[in-house]
Design a protein around this motif. Structure first.
Motif, PDB file in Angstrom:
ATOM      1  N   HIS A 267      -3.379   7.475  -6.249  1.00  0.00           N
ATOM      2  CA  HIS A 267      -2.725   6.134  -6.769  1.00  0.00           C
ATOM      3  C   HIS A 267      -3.675   5.096  -6.461  1.00  0.00           C
ATOM      4  O   HIS A 267      -4.031   4.015  -6.695  1.00  0.00           O
ATOM      5  CB  HIS A 267      -1.342   5.956  -6.397  1.00  0.00           C
ATOM      6  N   LEU A 268      -4.090   5.043  -4.928  1.00  0.00           N
ATOM      7  CA  LEU A 268      -4.984   4.059  -4.339  1.00  0.00           C
ATOM      8  C   LEU A 268      -6.402   3.900  -5.194  1.00  0.00           C
ATOM      9  O   LEU A 268      -6.696   2.930  -5.472  1.00  0.00           O
ATOM     10  CB  LEU A 268      -5.124   4.281  -3.049  1.00  0.00           C
TER      11      LEU A 268
ATOM     12  N   ARG B 253     -11.351   1.943   4.127  1.00  0.00           N
ATOM     13  CA  ARG B 253     -10.813   3.375   4.540  1.00  0.00           C
ATOM     14  C   ARG B 253     -11.926   4.119   3.806  1.00  0.00           C
ATOM     15  O   ARG B 253     -12.565   5.020   4.330  1.00  0.00           O
ATOM     16  CB  ARG B 253      -9.633   3.528   3.952  1.00  0.00           C
TER      17      ARG B 253
ATOM     18  N   GLY C 275      -8.220  -0.075   0.755  1.00  0.00           N
ATOM     19  CA  GLY C 275      -8.765   0.978   0.322  1.00  0.00           C
ATOM     20  C   GLY C 275      -9.887   1.261   0.464  1.00  0.00           C
ATOM     21  O   GLY C 275     -10.579   2.215   0.853  1.00  0.00           O
TER      22      GLY C 275
ATOM     23  N   ALA D  72       0.934   4.203  -2.998  1.00  0.00           N
ATOM     24  CA  ALA D  72       0.375   5.589  -2.549  1.00  0.00           C
ATOM     25  C   ALA D  72       1.436   6.430  -3.169  1.00  0.00           C
ATOM     26  O   ALA D  72       1.094   7.508  -3.384  1.00  0.00           O
ATOM     27  CB  ALA D  72       0.361   5.539  -0.984  1.00  0.00           C
ATOM     28  N   HIS D  73       2.710   5.991  -3.036  1.00  0.00           N
ATOM     29  CA  HIS D  73       3.745   6.948  -3.319  1.00  0.00           C
ATOM     30  C   HIS D  73       4.369   6.732  -4.873  1.00  0.00           C
ATOM     31  O   HIS D  73       4.583   7.835  -5.374  1.00  0.00           O
ATOM     32  CB  HIS D  73       5.123   6.800  -2.499  1.00  0.00           C
TER      33      HIS D  73
ATOM     34  N   ALA E 266       0.697  -1.154   0.039  1.00  0.00           N
ATOM     35  CA  ALA E 266      -0.009  -0.046  -0.096  1.00  0.00           C
ATOM     36  C   ALA E 266       0.886   1.283   0.001  1.00  0.00           C
ATOM     37  O   ALA E 266       0.351   2.303  -0.607  1.00  0.00           O
ATOM     38  CB  ALA E 266      -0.864   0.106   1.288  1.00  0.00           C
ATOM     39  N   ARG E 267       1.876   1.197   0.729  1.00  0.00           N
ATOM     40  CA  ARG E 267       2.984   2.548   0.751  1.00  0.00           C
ATOM     41  C   ARG E 267       3.506   2.703  -0.649  1.00  0.00           C
ATOM     42  O   ARG E 267       3.496   3.740  -1.074  1.00  0.00           O
ATOM     43  CB  ARG E 267       4.166   2.214   1.659  1.00  0.00           C
TER      44      ARG E 267
ATOM     45  N   GLU F 235      -6.635  12.856  -1.729  1.00  0.00           N
ATOM     46  CA  GLU F 235      -5.748  12.379  -0.938  1.00  0.00           C
ATOM     47  C   GLU F 235      -4.935  11.319  -1.072  1.00  0.00           C
ATOM     48  O   GLU F 235      -3.907  10.849  -0.839  1.00  0.00           O
ATOM     49  CB  GLU F 235      -6.257  12.465   0.539  1.00  0.00           C
ATOM     50  N   HIS F 236      -5.865  10.289  -1.842  1.00  0.00           N
ATOM     51  CA  HIS F 236      -5.262   9.003  -2.178  1.00  0.00           C
ATOM     52  C   HIS F 236      -5.485   8.712  -3.567  1.00  0.00           C
ATOM     53  O   HIS F 236      -5.983   7.422  -4.035  1.00  0.00           O
ATOM     54  CB  HIS F 236      -6.119   7.988  -1.278  1.00  0.00           C
TER      55      HIS F 236
END
Length: 247
Positions: free
Chosen positions: A108-109, A71, A68, A27-28, A23-24, A105-106
């Motif tokens: 790529h997710l 959340r 994802g 996200a980046h 997930a990291r 805010e997310h």
């Protein structure tokens, strides 16, 4: 050169560690750079260890997308809870705003959640499928409050149209396309509200800025005659006027 010793994980911990690390990365840096081998190095396990939990990269991506959607569901529910007593139109506006905020805010997710195909999702990734449908059910429930009395099929169609509208805006924001047609940031911020109001007008046939009252009659409009009697009074009135003119 000696290889670093493999890290030991208790049962289930490695899977969670791989999902968190994946997930990291998503996200980046996005989905494209993710690999099970790289995650094995990052988590300090052998190259084959991730395959004890994930058959392939798609299975890992499904687990990340599932996280994802969990959340995402919390974000949508939170927006509705904060406006529990608001009118249906306003709740729908807040839901759309929460959708766009989460997507911003997310980015790529969200691209993974909605942009990755996941073939035969219901059968191969049932948990992901259920969570994704749960977020749609949240939207459908709010749309049903805006258009009460409609059939389940109409509600599903209307909710899908609302989803397409808000997600399309979200995609334009994420790809930085709106500033070409709306240079002012204030206008871009108002866009989700404008879009929801446009949807409400089309779906319910009323102005969302006017308060809704049960049985309210639009000022100046003639009441709708009962079925089978439409036009009866106007024709009778016309005949009466004609008799008076002839007499």
């Amino acid at each position: 050169m000696t290889r670093p010793a493999s890290r030991r994980y208790h049962h289930g911990e490695l899977r969670d560690a791989l999902v968190s690390a994946g997930a990291r990365v998503v996200a980046h840096r996005g989905v494209g750079v993710l690999s099970l081998r790289a995650l094995a190095r990052e988590t300090g396990v052998s190259p084959r260890a991730p395959y004890r939990h994930f058959a392939d990269k798609e299975a890992l991506l499904a687990a990340i997308a599932e996280q994802g959607f969990a959340r995402f569901g919390v974000a949508l529910a939170g927006a509705l809870d904060r406006h529990a007593g608001a009118p249906p139109d306003e709740r729908l506006r807040r839901l759309a705003a929460a959708y766009m905020e989460f997507s911003a805010e997310h980015a790529h997710l969200v691209e993974l959640m909605f942009g990755y195909a996941f073939p035969r999702r219901a059968r191969r990734h049932p948990s992901l499928h259920r969570l994704a449908l749960a977020t749609f059910a949240t939207l459908e429930a709010e749309v049903a409050r805006v258009i009460p009395g409609r059939s389940p099929r109409d509600r599903a169609l209307a909710a899908t149209a609302a989803w397409a509208l808000v997600h399309g805006l979200t995609d334009l924001v994420r790809k930085e396309q709106l500033q070409h047609v709306l240079p002012r940031a204030a206008d871009r911020r108002r866009l989700s509200r404008f879009a929801v109001d446009l949807f409400v007008r089309g779906a319910s046939g009323r102005d969302p800025d006017r308060p809704r009252r049960e049985g309210a009659v639009v000022r100046g409009a003639e009441p709708t005659p009962p079925p089978g009697r439409r036009g009866t009074r106007p024709r009778r009135a016309a005949r009466s006027r004609g008799v008076r003119r002839l007499g």
